[in-house]
Design a protein around this motif. Structure first.
Motif, PDB file in Angstrom:
ATOM      1  N   LYS A   3       0.850  -1.191   0.000  1.00 19.09           N
ATOM      2  CA  LYS A   3       0.000   0.000   0.000  1.00 19.09           C
ATOM      3  C   LYS A   3       0.887   1.243   0.000  1.00 19.09           C
ATOM      4  O   LYS A   3       1.710   1.426   0.895  1.00 19.09           O
ATOM      5  N   LEU A   4       0.710   2.075  -1.002  1.00 21.29           N
ATOM      6  CA  LEU A   4       1.427   3.346  -1.072  1.00 21.29           C
ATOM      7  C   LEU A   4       0.636   4.373  -0.276  1.00 21.29           C
ATOM      8  O   LEU A   4      -0.511   4.679  -0.610  1.00 21.29           O
ATOM      9  N   ILE A   5       1.226   4.881   0.779  1.00 17.40           N
ATOM     10  CA  ILE A   5       0.532   5.847   1.628  1.00 17.40           C
ATOM     11  C   ILE A   5       0.726   7.260   1.100  1.00 17.40           C
ATOM     12  O   ILE A   5      -0.220   8.029   1.014  1.00 17.40           O
ATOM     13  N   ASN A  32      -0.379  13.956  10.290  1.00 13.86           N
ATOM     14  CA  ASN A  32       0.771  13.626   9.457  1.00 13.86           C
ATOM     15  C   ASN A  32       0.785  12.110   9.255  1.00 13.86           C
ATOM     16  O   ASN A  32       0.854  11.348  10.220  1.00 13.86           O
ATOM     17  N   SER A  33       0.710  11.670   8.003  1.00 10.11           N
ATOM     18  CA  SER A  33       0.537  10.243   7.732  1.00 10.11           C
ATOM     19  C   SER A  33       1.690   9.396   8.265  1.00 10.11           C
ATOM     20  O   SER A  33       1.469   8.289   8.759  1.00 10.11           O
ATOM     21  N   MET A  34       2.909   9.899   8.200  1.00 10.72           N
ATOM     22  CA  MET A  34       4.042   9.120   8.697  1.00 10.72           C
ATOM     23  C   MET A  34       3.958   8.953  10.214  1.00 10.72           C
ATOM     24  O   MET A  34       4.173   7.852  10.740  1.00 10.72           O
ATOM     25  N   ALA A  44       1.007  12.431  17.383  1.00 12.66           N
ATOM     26  CA  ALA A  44      -0.028  11.589  16.780  1.00 12.66           C
ATOM     27  C   ALA A  44      -0.417  10.503  17.776  1.00 12.66           C
ATOM     28  O   ALA A  44       0.435   9.874  18.391  1.00 12.66           O
ATOM     29  N   LYS A  45      -1.705  10.312  17.926  1.00 14.16           N
ATOM     30  CA  LYS A  45      -2.220   9.284  18.831  1.00 14.16           C
ATOM     31  C   LYS A  45      -3.247   8.466  18.062  1.00 14.16           C
ATOM     32  O   LYS A  45      -4.101   9.029  17.375  1.00 14.16           O
ATOM     33  N   VAL A  46      -3.150   7.141  18.169  1.00 16.88           N
ATOM     34  CA  VAL A  46      -4.071   6.253  17.464  1.00 16.88           C
ATOM     35  C   VAL A  46      -4.713   5.313  18.473  1.00 16.88           C
ATOM     36  O   VAL A  46      -4.019   4.619  19.220  1.00 16.88           O
ATOM     37  N   GLY A  49      -9.134   5.724   9.426  1.00 18.07           N
ATOM     38  CA  GLY A  49      -8.713   6.755   8.487  1.00 18.07           C
ATOM     39  C   GLY A  49      -7.661   6.216   7.533  1.00 18.07           C
ATOM     40  O   GLY A  49      -7.172   5.099   7.686  1.00 18.07           O
ATOM     41  N   GLY A  50      -7.296   7.006   6.547  1.00 14.75           N
ATOM     42  CA  GLY A  50      -6.413   6.604   5.457  1.00 14.75           C
ATOM     43  C   GLY A  50      -5.185   5.797   5.816  1.00 14.75           C
ATOM     44  O   GLY A  50      -5.073   4.626   5.439  1.00 14.75           O
TER      45      GLY A  50
END
Length: 165
Positions: A13-15, A131-133, A91-93, A107-108
């Motif tokens: 998967k290319l993010i 921020n995706s990273m 970032a918190k998941v 999310g994405g």
């Protein structure tokens, strides 16, 4: 570490693929940065980052990096065994297990990681930075906190049989 060559199918998967510009004396110089997630759909997943002057080379580099970074995450009945929260920088998941048929509600970047991992039912919420990273790294920090029954029994100094009754 997981033997990459033993795996037959891989989910890639290319993010993100970013074009980066550097201003030099003669004008602008373009390069590319790729961020990918690779998994086998059976509990192994890894992320990678690569930079190059060509987009395809950047993707290849990130793919190689992701394959080197594979790790195992215990999956139980298509979901994680328990709720976890992963943090990386701001970032918190939050990742919660879900019942069969719920699907991947994420999310994405987290969705890409879960699909590569092989999780079919999950609830997640990304808080703080988008921020995706950093979101992917927070997801992997959450994976480090996932315990399976064997780990819990070992921590308590019991066998699985006495733990389950």
């Amino acid at each position: 570490m997981v033997d990459v060559h033993a795996q037959r199918k891989q989910i890639e998967k290319l993010i993100s693929l970013n074009r980066v510009t550097k201003v030099v004396k003669g004008g602008r110089r373009f390069s590319f940065a790729a961020f990918m997630v690779v998994g086998d759909g059976e509990g192994h997943v890894g992320w990678g980052f690569g930079k190059a002057n060509d987009a395809s080379d950047a993707i290849k580099k990130s793919l190689t990096s992701a394959r080197k970074n594979l790790r195992f995450v215990p999956i139980r009945k298509g979901t994680l065994p328990h709720e976890v929260i992963g943090c990386f920088k701001k970032a918190k998941v939050l990742i919660k297990p879900a019942t069969h048929g719920t699907g991947v509600i994420a999310g994405g970047p987290v969705r890409a990681v879960m699909e590569a991992l092989g999780v079919h039912d999950i609830l997640s919420k990304s808080l703080g930075s988008n921020n995706s990273m950093n979101v992917v790294k927070a997801t992997f920090k959450a994976f480090d906190l996932v315990l399976n029954a064997e780990k819990v029994a070992e921590m308590r100094g019991k066998t699985l049989k006495t733990l389950w009754g």
